[in-house]
Design a protein around this motif. Structure first.
Motif, PDB file in Angstrom:
ATOM      1  N   ALA A 127     -45.682  72.764  89.113  1.00  0.00           N
ATOM      2  CA  ALA A 127     -45.357  71.341  88.993  1.00  0.00           C
ATOM      3  C   ALA A 127     -45.548  70.631  90.332  1.00  0.00           C
ATOM      4  CB  ALA A 127     -43.929  71.158  88.490  1.00  0.00           C
ATOM      5  N   ALA A 128     -45.171  71.297  91.427  1.00  0.00           N
ATOM      6  CA  ALA A 128     -45.266  70.663  92.748  1.00  0.00           C
ATOM      7  C   ALA A 128     -46.712  70.374  93.123  1.00  0.00           C
ATOM      8  CB  ALA A 128     -44.609  71.551  93.808  1.00  0.00           C
ATOM      9  N   VAL A 129     -47.619  71.319  92.837  1.00  0.00           N
ATOM     10  CA  VAL A 129     -49.000  71.148  93.305  1.00  0.00           C
ATOM     11  C   VAL A 129     -49.891  70.445  92.295  1.00  0.00           C
ATOM     12  CG1 VAL A 129     -48.911  73.167  94.818  1.00  0.00           C
ATOM     13  CG2 VAL A 129     -49.804  73.431  92.494  1.00  0.00           C
ATOM     14  N   ASP A 130     -49.429  70.308  91.060  1.00  0.00           N
ATOM     15  CA  ASP A 130     -50.351  69.781  90.060  1.00  0.00           C
ATOM     16  C   ASP A 130     -49.694  68.836  89.052  1.00  0.00           C
ATOM     17  OD1 ASP A 130     -53.264  70.195  89.050  1.00  0.00           O
ATOM     18  OD2 ASP A 130     -52.051  70.420  87.255  1.00  0.00           O
ATOM     19  N   CYS A 176     -49.590  79.879  91.999  1.00  0.00           N
ATOM     20  CA  CYS A 176     -50.680  80.201  92.944  1.00  0.00           C
ATOM     21  C   CYS A 176     -52.037  80.063  92.264  1.00  0.00           C
ATOM     22  CB  CYS A 176     -50.507  81.609  93.517  1.00  0.00           C
ATOM     23  SG  CYS A 176     -49.105  81.719  94.644  1.00  0.00           S
ATOM     24  N   ALA A 177     -52.108  80.319  90.955  1.00  0.00           N
ATOM     25  CA  ALA A 177     -53.392  80.164  90.238  1.00  0.00           C
ATOM     26  C   ALA A 177     -53.871  78.715  90.347  1.00  0.00           C
ATOM     27  CB  ALA A 177     -53.237  80.578  88.780  1.00  0.00           C
ATOM     28  N   GLU A 178     -52.949  77.767  90.191  1.00  0.00           N
ATOM     29  CA  GLU A 178     -53.339  76.353  90.301  1.00  0.00           C
ATOM     30  C   GLU A 178     -53.718  75.995  91.741  1.00  0.00           C
ATOM     31  OE1 GLU A 178     -53.788  74.206  87.844  1.00  0.00           O
ATOM     32  OE2 GLU A 178     -52.594  74.962  86.163  1.00  0.00           O
ATOM     33  N   VAL A 179     -53.010  76.584  92.698  1.00  0.00           N
ATOM     34  CA  VAL A 179     -53.346  76.343  94.111  1.00  0.00           C
ATOM     35  C   VAL A 179     -54.761  76.846  94.395  1.00  0.00           C
ATOM     36  CG1 VAL A 179     -52.779  76.981  96.489  1.00  0.00           C
ATOM     37  CG2 VAL A 179     -50.928  76.444  94.878  1.00  0.00           C
ATOM     38  N   ILE A 180     -55.047  78.057  93.938  1.00  0.00           N
ATOM     39  CA  ILE A 180     -56.377  78.652  94.159  1.00  0.00           C
ATOM     40  C   ILE A 180     -57.437  77.772  93.500  1.00  0.00           C
ATOM     41  CG2 ILE A 180     -57.820  80.663  93.553  1.00  0.00           C
ATOM     42  CD1 ILE A 180     -55.119  82.330  93.839  1.00  0.00           C
ATOM     43  N   LYS A 181     -57.113  77.231  92.333  1.00  0.00           N
ATOM     44  CA  LYS A 181     -58.037  76.328  91.635  1.00  0.00           C
ATOM     45  C   LYS A 181     -58.487  75.193  92.553  1.00  0.00           C
ATOM     46  CE  LYS A 181     -56.512  72.871  89.133  1.00  0.00           C
ATOM     47  NZ  LYS A 181     -55.757  72.123  88.099  1.00  0.00           N
ATOM     48  N   THR A 189     -62.422  75.633 103.249  1.00  0.00           N
ATOM     49  CA  THR A 189     -61.526  75.972 104.365  1.00  0.00           C
ATOM     50  C   THR A 189     -60.124  76.289 103.830  1.00  0.00           C
ATOM     51  OG1 THR A 189     -62.777  74.428 105.707  1.00  0.00           O
ATOM     52  CG2 THR A 189     -60.650  75.110 106.585  1.00  0.00           C
ATOM     53  N   PHE A 190     -59.697  75.469 102.865  1.00  0.00           N
ATOM     54  CA  PHE A 190     -58.387  75.685 102.243  1.00  0.00           C
ATOM     55  C   PHE A 190     -58.381  77.026 101.505  1.00  0.00           C
ATOM     56  CE2 PHE A 190     -55.521  74.569  98.502  1.00  0.00           C
ATOM     57  CZ  PHE A 190     -54.349  74.740  99.213  1.00  0.00           C
ATOM     58  N   PHE A 191     -59.464  77.301 100.768  1.00  0.00           N
ATOM     59  CA  PHE A 191     -59.585  78.565 100.033  1.00  0.00           C
ATOM     60  C   PHE A 191     -59.447  79.747 101.003  1.00  0.00           C
ATOM     61  CE2 PHE A 191     -61.851  82.106  98.122  1.00  0.00           C
ATOM     62  CZ  PHE A 191     -61.454  82.073  96.789  1.00  0.00           C
ATOM     63  N   VAL A 206     -49.538  73.767 101.880  1.00  0.00           N
ATOM     64  CA  VAL A 206     -50.284  74.000 100.636  1.00  0.00           C
ATOM     65  C   VAL A 206     -49.993  72.889  99.631  1.00  0.00           C
ATOM     66  CG1 VAL A 206     -50.316  75.493  98.588  1.00  0.00           C
ATOM     67  CG2 VAL A 206     -50.586  76.489 100.854  1.00  0.00           C
ATOM     68  N   ILE A 207     -48.718  72.549  99.475  1.00  0.00           N
ATOM     69  CA  ILE A 207     -48.368  71.499  98.512  1.00  0.00           C
ATOM     70  C   ILE A 207     -49.035  70.183  98.922  1.00  0.00           C
ATOM     71  CG2 ILE A 207     -46.485  70.105  97.538  1.00  0.00           C
ATOM     72  CD1 ILE A 207     -44.674  72.610  97.874  1.00  0.00           C
ATOM     73  N   ALA A 208     -48.928  69.849 100.199  1.00  0.00           N
ATOM     74  CA  ALA A 208     -49.499  68.577 100.674  1.00  0.00           C
ATOM     75  C   ALA A 208     -51.010  68.538 100.453  1.00  0.00           C
ATOM     76  CB  ALA A 208     -49.174  68.379 102.148  1.00  0.00           C
ATOM     77  N   ARG A 209     -51.693  69.656 100.686  1.00  0.00           N
ATOM     78  CA  ARG A 209     -53.164  69.675 100.516  1.00  0.00           C
ATOM     79  C   ARG A 209     -53.534  69.515  99.031  1.00  0.00           C
ATOM     80  NH1 ARG A 209     -57.182  67.530 101.870  1.00  0.00           N
ATOM     81  NH2 ARG A 209     -59.168  68.572 101.664  1.00  0.00           N
ATOM     82  N   CYS A 210     -52.855  70.258  98.164  1.00  0.00           N
ATOM     83  CA  CYS A 210     -53.165  70.157  96.731  1.00  0.00           C
ATOM     84  C   CYS A 210     -52.876  68.745  96.216  1.00  0.00           C
ATOM     85  CB  CYS A 210     -52.350  71.167  95.921  1.00  0.00           C
ATOM     86  SG  CYS A 210     -52.809  72.870  96.240  1.00  0.00           S
ATOM     87  N   VAL A 211     -51.752  68.172  96.638  1.00  0.00           N
ATOM     88  CA  VAL A 211     -51.400  66.823  96.167  1.00  0.00           C
ATOM     89  C   VAL A 211     -52.438  65.809  96.660  1.00  0.00           C
ATOM     90  CG1 VAL A 211     -49.694  64.964  96.392  1.00  0.00           C
ATOM     91  CG2 VAL A 211     -48.940  67.284  95.881  1.00  0.00           C
ATOM     92  N   ALA A 212     -52.894  65.974  97.909  1.00  0.00           N
ATOM     93  CA  ALA A 212     -53.910  65.041  98.427  1.00  0.00           C
ATOM     94  C   ALA A 212     -55.222  65.181  97.645  1.00  0.00           C
ATOM     95  CB  ALA A 212     -54.152  65.298  99.911  1.00  0.00           C
ATOM     96  N   LEU A 213     -55.597  66.414  97.323  1.00  0.00           N
ATOM     97  CA  LEU A 213     -56.826  66.626  96.542  1.00  0.00           C
ATOM     98  C   LEU A 213     -56.666  66.058  95.132  1.00  0.00           C
ATOM     99  CD1 LEU A 213     -57.603  70.254  97.771  1.00  0.00           C
ATOM    100  CD2 LEU A 213     -59.040  68.228  98.174  1.00  0.00           C
ATOM    101  N   LYS A 214     -55.493  66.220  94.567  1.00  0.00           N
ATOM    102  CA  LYS A 214     -55.267  65.665  93.222  1.00  0.00           C
ATOM    103  C   LYS A 214     -55.256  64.140  93.287  1.00  0.00           C
ATOM    104  CE  LYS A 214     -53.173  65.990  88.900  1.00  0.00           C
ATOM    105  NZ  LYS A 214     -52.434  66.750  87.924  1.00  0.00           N
TER     106      LYS A 214
END
Ligand code: GLY
Length: 299
Positions: A127-130, A176-181, A189-191, A206-214
């Protein structure tokens, strides 16, 4: 504190900081100065862990909040709860929980009196990352996942990484599966950083990077008619795996399987570089995630 601003049909901030739960009321008050009541829709498990702290914080900020929260069972029960407690369109529904809780509460907020304010407080990594960002809300029907729902952006997302420390290992791995996605889709670089350093050792980053990408994806295609479909990487097959397994395979595990199958297929068809599938399988395995399923192809 990290602040990621999301621009969409309703624009809002995602705030990320350990300890934010105790400031939830204050932050929500700044965004919704006129709201009187805050109803909290919460997962049963997280309710016991964090419900009282959230209620105390909301009350300290002047919200009527402590008169009972709704355990999330069904959409109809949640609407009934809002009605019986006299919530109005100018009040706010706060979702405290994981992806299912956020999706269900978001759909209830979107449809109660044709739309009341909504705040997400994610308590799972997924939920936090996606799922807490981007406004997808909905519920499952017997025919499949998310078959009823709508796009409805929250007014605020409050992400307290400290809440994720109580996550069961399997749920952490699913997130972590969603983070890896996100690494696979957008940022090598993130990968690589996920290959080198476990997610739990760099949680806030990690959360901040995924949220920014989303955020970038949602800004480009809020209503999922184009590039937002990228975020479904592995999900089409994943949803099928979840359903056919009668949800014995979790969402994150199913997404991991879907990504691995797609990577192998893409390589076979010559649309992904040689070695792509091996690298994706290796990182999924390192995070304890499956890369294949025994479920029959026909199903
Ligand atoms: N979870 C995929 C999306 O929000 O589009």
């Amino acid at each position: 504190m990290t602040r990621v601003h999301v621009t969409a049909s309703r624009s809002y901030d995602v705030l990320i900081e350990p300890g934010l739960l105790d400031r939830a009321g204050e932050e929500l008050r700044a965004v919704l100065p006129g709201a009187r009541t805050a109803a909290v829709a919460e997962d049963e498990t997280v309710s016991a862990l964090y419900g009282a702290r959230l209620a105390a914080s909301l009350e300290a900020a002047g919200f009527r909040a402590g008169e009972g929260s709704k355990n999330l069972t069904t959409y109809a029960a949640l609407l009934d709860f809002l009605g019986r407690n006299g919530l109005s369109r100018s009040d706010v529904l706060v979702a405290l929980g994981g992806g299912v809780a956020g999706d269900l509460a978001g759909f209830a907020a979107a449809t109660y009196q044709r739309g009341m304010a909504f705040c997400q407080v994610p308590t799972s990594l997924l939920a936090a990352v996606d799922s807490s960002v981007g406004g997808k809300t909905g519920i499952d029907l017997p025919t499949g996942k998310n078959q009823a729902g709508c796009f409805y952006q929250p007014s605020l997302v409050l992400c307290d990484p400290a809440l994720l420390s109580s996550l069961p290992e399997r749920e952490y791995r699913g997130g972590c599966a969603e983070v890896i996605k996100y690494g696979v889709l957008f940022d090598e670089t993130f990968f690589t950083s996920l290959e080198e350093t476990p997610v739990k050792d760099q949680l806030e980053t990690v959360i901040a990077r995924c949220v920014a990408l989303k955020r970038d994806t949602v800004a480009a295609d809020e209503f999922d008619r184009g590039c937002r479909a990228l975020l479904n990487l592995g999900h089409t097959l994943g949803h099928a795996v979840e359903k056919v397994s009668a949800y014995a395979v979790s969402h994150g595990e199913a997404v991991a399987i879907g990504m691995a199958v797609l990577a192998r297929a893409a390589e076979k068809r010559g649309v992904a570089e040689a070695g792509t599938a091996r690298r994706i399988e290796a990182i999924l395995t390192r995070y304890g995630l499956p890369t294949a399923t025994d479920l029959p192809r026909e199903a």
